[in-house]
Write a protein that holds these residues in place. Structure first.
Motif, PDB file in Angstrom:
ATOM      1  N   THR A  89       1.694  -0.118 -11.211  1.00 43.28           N
ATOM      2  CA  THR A  89       1.898   1.163 -11.386  1.00 43.28           C
ATOM      3  C   THR A  89       3.204   1.343 -10.331  1.00 43.28           C
ATOM      4  O   THR A  89       3.418   0.436  -9.484  1.00 43.28           O
ATOM      5  N   ALA A  90       3.745   2.405 -10.363  1.00 41.40           N
ATOM      6  CA  ALA A  90       4.938   2.779  -9.447  1.00 41.40           C
ATOM      7  C   ALA A  90       4.362   2.666  -7.686  1.00 41.40           C
ATOM      8  O   ALA A  90       3.685   3.075  -7.509  1.00 41.40           O
ATOM      9  N   GLY A  91       5.547   1.841  -7.222  1.00 48.56           N
ATOM     10  CA  GLY A  91       5.562   1.688  -5.694  1.00 48.56           C
ATOM     11  C   GLY A  91       4.528   0.428  -5.274  1.00 48.56           C
ATOM     12  O   GLY A  91       4.826   0.208  -3.990  1.00 48.56           O
ATOM     13  N   THR A  92       4.030  -0.092  -6.065  1.00 51.06           N
ATOM     14  CA  THR A  92       3.001  -1.311  -5.772  1.00 51.06           C
ATOM     15  C   THR A  92       4.024  -2.514  -5.417  1.00 51.06           C
ATOM     16  O   THR A  92       3.584  -3.330  -4.662  1.00 51.06           O
ATOM     17  N   GLY A  93       4.933  -2.554  -6.010  1.00 51.77           N
ATOM     18  CA  GLY A  93       5.937  -3.573  -5.787  1.00 51.77           C
ATOM     19  C   GLY A  93       6.587  -3.454  -4.271  1.00 51.77           C
ATOM     20  O   GLY A  93       7.013  -4.631  -3.700  1.00 51.77           O
ATOM     21  N   ASP A  94       6.902  -2.260  -4.101  1.00 53.71           N
ATOM     22  CA  ASP A  94       7.519  -1.984  -2.735  1.00 53.71           C
ATOM     23  C   ASP A  94       6.229  -2.401  -1.451  1.00 53.71           C
ATOM     24  O   ASP A  94       6.385  -3.062  -0.704  1.00 53.71           O
TER      25      ASP A  94
ATOM     26  N   ALA B 207       0.146   3.401  -4.902  1.00 55.04           N
ATOM     27  CA  ALA B 207       0.625   2.550  -3.885  1.00 55.04           C
ATOM     28  C   ALA B 207       0.007   2.684  -2.631  1.00 55.04           C
ATOM     29  O   ALA B 207      -0.443   1.825  -1.892  1.00 55.04           O
ATOM     30  N   SER B 208      -0.180   4.108  -2.263  1.00 59.90           N
ATOM     31  CA  SER B 208      -0.795   4.166  -0.870  1.00 59.90           C
ATOM     32  C   SER B 208      -2.317   3.846  -0.915  1.00 59.90           C
ATOM     33  O   SER B 208      -2.628   3.369   0.260  1.00 59.90           O
ATOM     34  N   ASP B 209      -3.004   3.665  -1.912  1.00 55.78           N
ATOM     35  CA  ASP B 209      -4.333   3.290  -1.918  1.00 55.78           C
ATOM     36  C   ASP B 209      -4.332   1.772  -1.704  1.00 55.78           C
ATOM     37  O   ASP B 209      -5.219   1.053  -0.981  1.00 55.78           O
ATOM     38  N   VAL B 210      -3.311   1.091  -2.349  1.00 51.20           N
ATOM     39  CA  VAL B 210      -3.115  -0.581  -1.835  1.00 51.20           C
ATOM     40  C   VAL B 210      -3.029  -0.710  -0.444  1.00 51.20           C
ATOM     41  O   VAL B 210      -3.600  -1.384   0.368  1.00 51.20           O
ATOM     42  N   VAL B 211      -2.079   0.172   0.191  1.00 51.88           N
ATOM     43  CA  VAL B 211      -1.813   0.066   1.605  1.00 51.88           C
ATOM     44  C   VAL B 211      -3.077   0.267   2.433  1.00 51.88           C
ATOM     45  O   VAL B 211      -3.470  -0.471   3.270  1.00 51.88           O
ATOM     46  N   ALA B 212      -3.690   1.144   2.116  1.00 49.94           N
ATOM     47  CA  ALA B 212      -4.900   1.557   2.843  1.00 49.94           C
ATOM     48  C   ALA B 212      -5.857   0.377   2.619  1.00 49.94           C
ATOM     49  O   ALA B 212      -6.912   0.318   3.719  1.00 49.94           O
ATOM     50  N   ALA B 213      -6.062  -0.207   1.680  1.00 51.40           N
ATOM     51  CA  ALA B 213      -6.851  -1.393   1.394  1.00 51.40           C
ATOM     52  C   ALA B 213      -6.480  -2.569   2.177  1.00 51.40           C
ATOM     53  O   ALA B 213      -7.450  -3.480   1.949  1.00 51.40           O
ATOM     54  N   LEU B 214      -5.394  -2.705   2.448  1.00 54.12           N
ATOM     55  CA  LEU B 214      -4.731  -3.854   2.978  1.00 54.12           C
ATOM     56  C   LEU B 214      -5.785  -4.507   4.172  1.00 54.12           C
ATOM     57  O   LEU B 214      -6.206  -5.826   4.169  1.00 54.12           O
ATOM     58  N   PRO B 215      -6.018  -3.415   4.994  1.00 53.86           N
ATOM     59  CA  PRO B 215      -6.902  -4.222   6.333  1.00 53.86           C
ATOM     60  C   PRO B 215      -8.306  -4.850   5.851  1.00 53.86           C
ATOM     61  O   PRO B 215      -8.743  -5.646   6.519  1.00 53.86           O
TER      62      PRO B 215
END
Length: 74
Positions: free
Chosen positions: A15-20, A62-70
């Motif tokens: 999906t858009a943004g996950t590569g970023d 993408a913001s879901d992936v960022v939030a799940a990184l920790p």
């Protein structure tokens, strides 16, 4: 040195943004002093694990992936 393969199955990353997000994770690992090969491998794994932590009910952004990184890096 051989090929490194990330076996984490994360179709939600198409999906858009996950590569970023992945690029940012690689950059953060590089800034911590990891060599490029290790940084890329670790980032791909962390990225996939983070995507797996996101509930799939509404789709992944993408913001879901960022939030799940920790959680993925814990």
């Amino acid at each position: 040195q051989g090929v490194l393969v990330c076996s984490v199955d994360a179709p939600g990353l198409a999906t858009a943004g996950t590569g970023d997000v992945l690029t940012g994770v690689v950059a953060s690992f590089l800034s911590k002093g990891l060599d490029p090969r290790t940084a890329a491998a670790a980032a791909a794994t962390a990225h996939g694990v983070a995507a797996g932590c996101v509930p799939q009910a509404a789709g992944t952004i993408a913001s879901d992936v960022v939030a799940a990184l920790p959680l993925a890096l814990a």
